[in-house]
Design an enzyme around this catalytic site. Sequence first.
Site, PDB file in Angstrom:
ATOM      1  N   ALA A   1      -4.588   7.463  -4.157  1.00 24.31           N
ATOM      2  CA  ALA A   1      -3.233   7.027  -4.524  1.00 24.31           C
ATOM      3  C   ALA A   1      -3.326   5.537  -4.849  1.00 24.31           C
ATOM      4  O   ALA A   1      -3.290   4.686  -3.957  1.00 24.31           O
ATOM      5  CB  ALA A   1      -2.273   7.285  -3.365  1.00 24.31           C
TER       6      ALA A   1
ATOM      7  N   SER B   1       0.844  -1.197   0.000  1.00 24.24           N
ATOM      8  CA  SER B   1       0.000   0.000   0.000  1.00 24.24           C
ATOM      9  C   SER B   1       0.881   1.250   0.000  1.00 24.24           C
ATOM     10  O   SER B   1       2.071   1.165  -0.326  1.00 24.24           O
ATOM     11  CB  SER B   1      -0.926  -0.025   1.226  1.00 24.24           C
ATOM     12  OG  SER B   1      -1.919   0.965   1.114  1.00 24.24           O
ATOM     13  N   ASN B   2       0.324   2.395   0.356  1.00 25.23           N
ATOM     14  CA  ASN B   2       1.123   3.626   0.433  1.00 25.23           C
ATOM     15  C   ASN B   2       0.601   4.486   1.574  1.00 25.23           C
ATOM     16  O   ASN B   2      -0.330   4.100   2.278  1.00 25.23           O
ATOM     17  CB  ASN B   2       1.075   4.360  -0.911  1.00 25.23           C
ATOM     18  CG  ASN B   2      -0.354   4.685  -1.315  1.00 25.23           C
ATOM     19  OD1 ASN B   2      -1.044   5.430  -0.637  1.00 25.23           O
ATOM     20  ND2 ASN B   2      -0.826   4.080  -2.407  1.00 25.23           N
ATOM     21  N   TYR B   3       1.171   5.674   1.740  1.00 26.36           N
ATOM     22  CA  TYR B   3       0.886   6.492   2.928  1.00 26.36           C
ATOM     23  C   TYR B   3      -0.361   7.370   2.802  1.00 26.36           C
ATOM     24  O   TYR B   3      -0.633   8.171   3.691  1.00 26.36           O
ATOM     25  CB  TYR B   3       2.095   7.377   3.252  1.00 26.36           C
ATOM     26  CG  TYR B   3       3.277   6.604   3.771  1.00 26.36           C
ATOM     27  CD1 TYR B   3       3.201   5.946   4.995  1.00 26.36           C
ATOM     28  CD2 TYR B   3       4.460   6.526   3.049  1.00 26.36           C
ATOM     29  CE1 TYR B   3       4.285   5.232   5.487  1.00 26.36           C
ATOM     30  CE2 TYR B   3       5.543   5.816   3.534  1.00 26.36           C
ATOM     31  CZ  TYR B   3       5.451   5.165   4.754  1.00 26.36           C
ATOM     32  OH  TYR B   3       6.506   4.458   5.237  1.00 26.36           O
ATOM     33  N   SER B   4      -1.114   7.254   1.727  1.00 26.68           N
ATOM     34  CA  SER B   4      -2.290   8.126   1.592  1.00 26.68           C
ATOM     35  C   SER B   4      -3.255   7.889   2.755  1.00 26.68           C
ATOM     36  O   SER B   4      -3.613   6.757   3.067  1.00 26.68           O
ATOM     37  CB  SER B   4      -2.986   7.855   0.257  1.00 26.68           C
ATOM     38  OG  SER B   4      -4.228   8.534   0.232  1.00 26.68           O
TER      39      SER B   4
END
Length: 404
Positions: free
Chosen positions: A276, A209-212
């Site tokens: 994102a 995943s990512n930091y959004s």
Amino acid sequence: MTTPITHQQIVLGVTGSIACYKAADLASKLTQAGAAVDVILTDAAARFVTPFTFQAVTGRPVYTDLWDERGHIRHVQLGEQANLLVIAPATAHTIAKLAHGLADNLLTVTALAARCPVLLAPAMDGGMYEHPATQANIRLLQERGVTMIGPVSGRMASGLTGLGRMVEPAELLAHIRLKLGENGVLRGRKLIITAGPTQEPLDPVRYLSNYSSGKQGVALAQAALDAGAAVTLIAGPLQVAVPLGVTHIPVLTAEQMKNAVLAAIQDADALLMAAAVADFRPAHQAEQKIKKTDQGPEMVIELTRNPDILAAVKAQREETRRPHLVLGFAAETQDVLAYGQEKLIRKGLDFIAINDVSRPDAGFAVDQNQITLLGREGVIAEIPLQDKSAVAAQIIHYLAQALV
Ligand code: PMT
């Protein structure tokens, strides 16, 4: 921060219930949101909370008596000037009087004179609320366009549990914001907004995943609601609450987000892609948790490309001509303008909001953002570093100009 509540003239009627203490909090919240709040207390309400409490939190005179000089002159004025009449708490007795057009105190007289939307937050014992007389009165008022907020279930003053508690002030505030935003410039428009990250599973307990956080997309949803739009939010896991009034479609993966977006845009006016989306996902999703004993000293995860949602939108849009406008985001760390421009063309966008995510105080997860808004003709606006809600309000402002 300006919201639909700012600069509004709100009459807050307070009737005799133990929930009167919540009305003081509501009056304070409305005042802090920039409204001019004129409070009218019934005699019974004044037994629970004094007029002085409301005067202190609103900074304005409080009205109680129809027969003093002020009350007699003011009732028509208050009713006519108000943008919204809120009665919270609204007792069974006051609801009955309103349903039958009785006008025996300053509040009921003002309600008859008012030409603005009316919002009631009932508060009473569960038995009184369920009584056929109360239910009939509520139906009658709803048929006349009055909005009922609550009541909710919970413990009541009698010690019993049931349906009759007034909703909490923060929730009422959200309903008031929604009501006052209804006639904004985007009334009748449908906006689809994406937010947050996608999660691409590797095994039953792990994902990429990512930091959004979803803050920017959710702020856009709130700003669009404030402008009167019907908003559908298609979002990965969010770290912030979804605004009241938004239709929320939760998703996890890019594939799920793509399917939800392609379905939702068929009758939409605009799509705003703030999510994102993970560009890659694990090529294989293990059915069982991957054990470290299964691996050598290194583990290689094979990735496969995810669908590009905006590319799929572009293809569908060529046939359906919906949505009318598409706004993408670009999260860039270098040559932000050049990369943003290239994405605008390649992804078939009308607008692109470019955030320089190399800045530690803008972009992913933080509360602020800084945006360069590009259209096909070039830069539309440089939106300086500020709270994501203020950034969102400006983006919606430019989008609304393009839609009308
Ligand atoms: O959620 P927050 O913590 O508030 O952070 C906000 C944000 C930084 C995530 C947001 O402002 C933002 O920039 N979102 C887009 C991030 C991104 O994925 O940018 P991109 O340059 O990789 O993608 C460009 C555009 O294509 C985006 O609109 C994206 O939604 C879309 N995209 C990306 C990949 C993909 N497979 N399909 C897509 O449609």
